[in-house]
Design a protein around this motif. Structure first.
Motif, PDB file in Angstrom:
ATOM      1  N   LYS A 102       0.850  -1.195   0.000  1.00 20.22           N
ATOM      2  CA  LYS A 102       0.000   0.000   0.000  1.00 20.22           C
ATOM      3  C   LYS A 102       0.880   1.236   0.000  1.00 20.22           C
ATOM      4  CE  LYS A 102      -3.831  -2.140   2.377  1.00 20.22           C
ATOM      5  NZ  LYS A 102      -4.626  -2.202   3.580  1.00 20.22           N
ATOM      6  N   GLY A 103       0.567   2.152  -0.883  1.00 21.98           N
ATOM      7  CA  GLY A 103       1.305   3.402  -0.934  1.00 21.98           C
ATOM      8  C   GLY A 103       2.706   3.258  -1.501  1.00 21.98           C
ATOM      9  N   ALA A 104       3.005   2.104  -2.083  1.00 22.03           N
ATOM     10  CA  ALA A 104       4.344   1.897  -2.623  1.00 22.03           C
ATOM     11  C   ALA A 104       4.549   2.777  -3.850  1.00 22.03           C
ATOM     12  CB  ALA A 104       4.542   0.431  -3.001  1.00 22.03           C
ATOM     13  N   THR A 105       5.754   3.224  -4.028  1.00 17.19           N
ATOM     14  CA  THR A 105       6.090   4.040  -5.181  1.00 17.19           C
ATOM     15  C   THR A 105       7.274   3.418  -5.893  1.00 17.19           C
ATOM     16  OG1 THR A 105       7.578   5.423  -3.888  1.00 17.19           O
ATOM     17  CG2 THR A 105       5.291   6.174  -4.080  1.00 17.19           C
ATOM     18  N   ALA A 106       7.511   3.875  -7.097  1.00 19.18           N
ATOM     19  CA  ALA A 106       8.664   3.416  -7.867  1.00 19.18           C
ATOM     20  C   ALA A 106       9.588   4.602  -8.080  1.00 19.18           C
ATOM     21  CB  ALA A 106       8.206   2.850  -9.206  1.00 19.18           C
ATOM     22  N   ARG A 107      10.827   4.336  -8.252  1.00 19.70           N
ATOM     23  CA  ARG A 107      11.804   5.396  -8.453  1.00 19.70           C
ATOM     24  C   ARG A 107      12.245   5.397  -9.911  1.00 19.70           C
ATOM     25  NH1 ARG A 107      15.118   8.398  -5.306  1.00 19.70           N
ATOM     26  NH2 ARG A 107      14.401   7.324  -3.459  1.00 19.70           N
ATOM     27  N   ILE A 108      12.319   6.605 -10.465  1.00 18.36           N
ATOM     28  CA  ILE A 108      12.813   6.791 -11.826  1.00 18.36           C
ATOM     29  C   ILE A 108      13.914   7.836 -11.761  1.00 18.36           C
ATOM     30  CG2 ILE A 108      12.271   7.668 -14.124  1.00 18.36           C
ATOM     31  CD1 ILE A 108       9.401   6.760 -13.714  1.00 18.36           C
ATOM     32  N   ASN A 109      15.054   7.541 -12.350  1.00 15.61           N
ATOM     33  CA  ASN A 109      16.105   8.557 -12.464  1.00 15.61           C
ATOM     34  C   ASN A 109      15.794   9.400 -13.684  1.00 15.61           C
ATOM     35  OD1 ASN A 109      17.528   7.700 -10.239  1.00 15.61           O
ATOM     36  ND2 ASN A 109      18.722   6.219 -11.408  1.00 15.61           N
ATOM     37  N   PHE A 110      15.578  10.682 -13.467  1.00 14.71           N
ATOM     38  CA  PHE A 110      15.185  11.604 -14.518  1.00 14.71           C
ATOM     39  C   PHE A 110      16.249  12.688 -14.581  1.00 14.71           C
ATOM     40  CE2 PHE A 110      12.430  15.411 -15.563  1.00 14.71           C
ATOM     41  CZ  PHE A 110      12.257  15.092 -16.898  1.00 14.71           C
ATOM     42  N   ARG A 111      16.894  12.826 -15.727  1.00 15.23           N
ATOM     43  CA  ARG A 111      17.988  13.794 -15.866  1.00 15.23           C
ATOM     44  C   ARG A 111      17.697  14.763 -17.007  1.00 15.23           C
ATOM     45  NH1 ARG A 111      23.161   9.857 -14.763  1.00 15.23           N
ATOM     46  NH2 ARG A 111      22.320   9.060 -12.832  1.00 15.23           N
ATOM     47  N   PRO A 112      16.874  15.772 -16.711  1.00  9.14           N
ATOM     48  CA  PRO A 112      16.550  16.740 -17.768  1.00  9.14           C
ATOM     49  C   PRO A 112      17.701  17.722 -17.960  1.00  9.14           C
ATOM     50  CG  PRO A 112      15.524  17.403 -15.724  1.00  9.14           C
ATOM     51  CD  PRO A 112      16.184  16.066 -15.476  1.00  9.14           C
ATOM     52  N   PRO A 113      17.744  18.379 -19.120  1.00  4.80           N
ATOM     53  CA  PRO A 113      18.729  19.449 -19.305  1.00  4.80           C
ATOM     54  C   PRO A 113      18.485  20.543 -18.256  1.00  4.80           C
ATOM     55  CG  PRO A 113      17.585  18.942 -21.365  1.00  4.80           C
ATOM     56  CD  PRO A 113      16.920  18.162 -20.283  1.00  4.80           C
ATOM     57  N   GLY A 114      19.507  21.292 -17.928  1.00  3.99           N
ATOM     58  CA  GLY A 114      19.418  22.318 -16.889  1.00  3.99           C
ATOM     59  C   GLY A 114      18.290  23.313 -17.118  1.00  3.99           C
ATOM     60  N   ALA A 115      18.101  23.745 -18.366  1.00  3.56           N
ATOM     61  CA  ALA A 115      17.052  24.729 -18.656  1.00  3.56           C
ATOM     62  C   ALA A 115      15.661  24.139 -18.395  1.00  3.56           C
ATOM     63  CB  ALA A 115      17.160  25.204 -20.105  1.00  3.56           C
ATOM     64  N   LEU A 116      15.458  22.866 -18.753  1.00  3.35           N
ATOM     65  CA  LEU A 116      14.169  22.220 -18.517  1.00  3.35           C
ATOM     66  C   LEU A 116      13.938  22.027 -17.026  1.00  3.35           C
ATOM     67  CD1 LEU A 116      11.586  20.875 -19.489  1.00  3.35           C
ATOM     68  CD2 LEU A 116      12.879  18.746 -19.772  1.00  3.35           C
ATOM     69  N   LYS A 117      14.988  21.664 -16.292  1.00  5.79           N
ATOM     70  CA  LYS A 117      14.875  21.496 -14.845  1.00  5.79           C
ATOM     71  C   LYS A 117      14.422  22.804 -14.201  1.00  5.79           C
ATOM     72  CE  LYS A 117      17.621  20.398 -10.739  1.00  5.79           C
ATOM     73  NZ  LYS A 117      17.587  21.675 -10.035  1.00  5.79           N
ATOM     74  N   THR A 118      15.000  23.907 -14.636  1.00  2.00           N
ATOM     75  CA  THR A 118      14.622  25.216 -14.104  1.00  2.00           C
ATOM     76  C   THR A 118      13.159  25.518 -14.397  1.00  2.00           C
ATOM     77  OG1 THR A 118      16.877  26.013 -14.374  1.00  2.00           O
ATOM     78  CG2 THR A 118      15.159  27.682 -14.171  1.00  2.00           C
ATOM     79  N   ARG A 119      12.719  25.231 -15.624  1.00  3.23           N
ATOM     80  CA  ARG A 119      11.313  25.481 -15.993  1.00  3.23           C
ATOM     81  C   ARG A 119      10.368  24.620 -15.164  1.00  3.23           C
ATOM     82  NH1 ARG A 119      10.750  24.603 -22.125  1.00  3.23           N
ATOM     83  NH2 ARG A 119       8.591  25.113 -21.634  1.00  3.23           N
ATOM     84  N   ILE A 120      10.753  23.365 -14.908  1.00  6.36           N
ATOM     85  CA  ILE A 120       9.927  22.463 -14.087  1.00  6.36           C
ATOM     86  C   ILE A 120       9.824  23.004 -12.666  1.00  6.36           C
ATOM     87  CG2 ILE A 120       9.844  20.171 -13.011  1.00  6.36           C
ATOM     88  CD1 ILE A 120      11.085  19.094 -15.649  1.00  6.36           C
TER      89      ILE A 120
END
Length: 166
Positions: A102-120
């Motif tokens: 219950k309530g378990a989650t999965a982990r994803i390594n997400f490596r966006p470009p720096g500009a996209l990370k800032t926008r997010i």
């Protein structure tokens, strides 16, 4: 939720404090109580609205709304969709993982470009969400064809109220 008992309690406390100061203050205090009642109710509604927004940010993609009916506030819990969320465990008939799942989650390594990370980060901040909650909501909305509400008021935004309170 009936606000009258809270407003009455505040009125009693205010008058008791005025009485302690002296009987000459009690008369003006009694005259101030009635005009302040509408402001107190409006302030309580603002507090309840802010609480509902804060709880909603934690319930992504579900939400809690506050609605007025007959001049009294009430909470409405909007449950998340019945479909599994992105990252949630899906029953495939296989052996469940250790624990109850219950309530378990999965982990994803997400490596966006720096500009996209800032926008997010900026988009999440505008909606008053963590980056993770914003990404889960964005992915869920995209995969479900835009069926989820995405607009959330940032905590710093002012709330305007119009009308009257009895």
């Amino acid at each position: 939720m009936n606000l009258t008992s809270y407003v009455d309690s505040l009125r009693r406390e205010f008058l008791a404090a005025a009485e302690v100061v002296g009987t000459e203050v009690l008369g003006p205090a009694e005259r101030l109580v009635a005009p302040l009642e509408a402001s107190v109710r409006l302030t309580l509604l603002s507090v309840l609205s802010a609480a509902a927004d804060e709880i909603s940010r934690e319930l992504v993609p579900g939400a809690v709304d506050i609605r007025l009916r007959g001049g009294e506030p009430g909470f409405v819990v909007l449950a998340p969709p019945a479909e599994p969320e992105v990252g949630a465990l899906v029953d495939t008939g296989a052996e469940p993982p250790a624990g109850d799942g219950k309530g378990a989650t999965a982990r994803i390594n997400f490596r966006p470009p720096g500009a996209l990370k800032t926008r997010i980060e900026e988009a999440a901040g505008r909606e008053g969400l963590s980056v993770n909650a914003w990404l889960v909501r964005a992915a869920t909305t995209t995969l479900d064809g835009g069926s989820h509400r995405t607009a959330r008021r940032a905590p710093s935004e002012r709330q305007n109220h119009t009308g009257w309170v009895r």
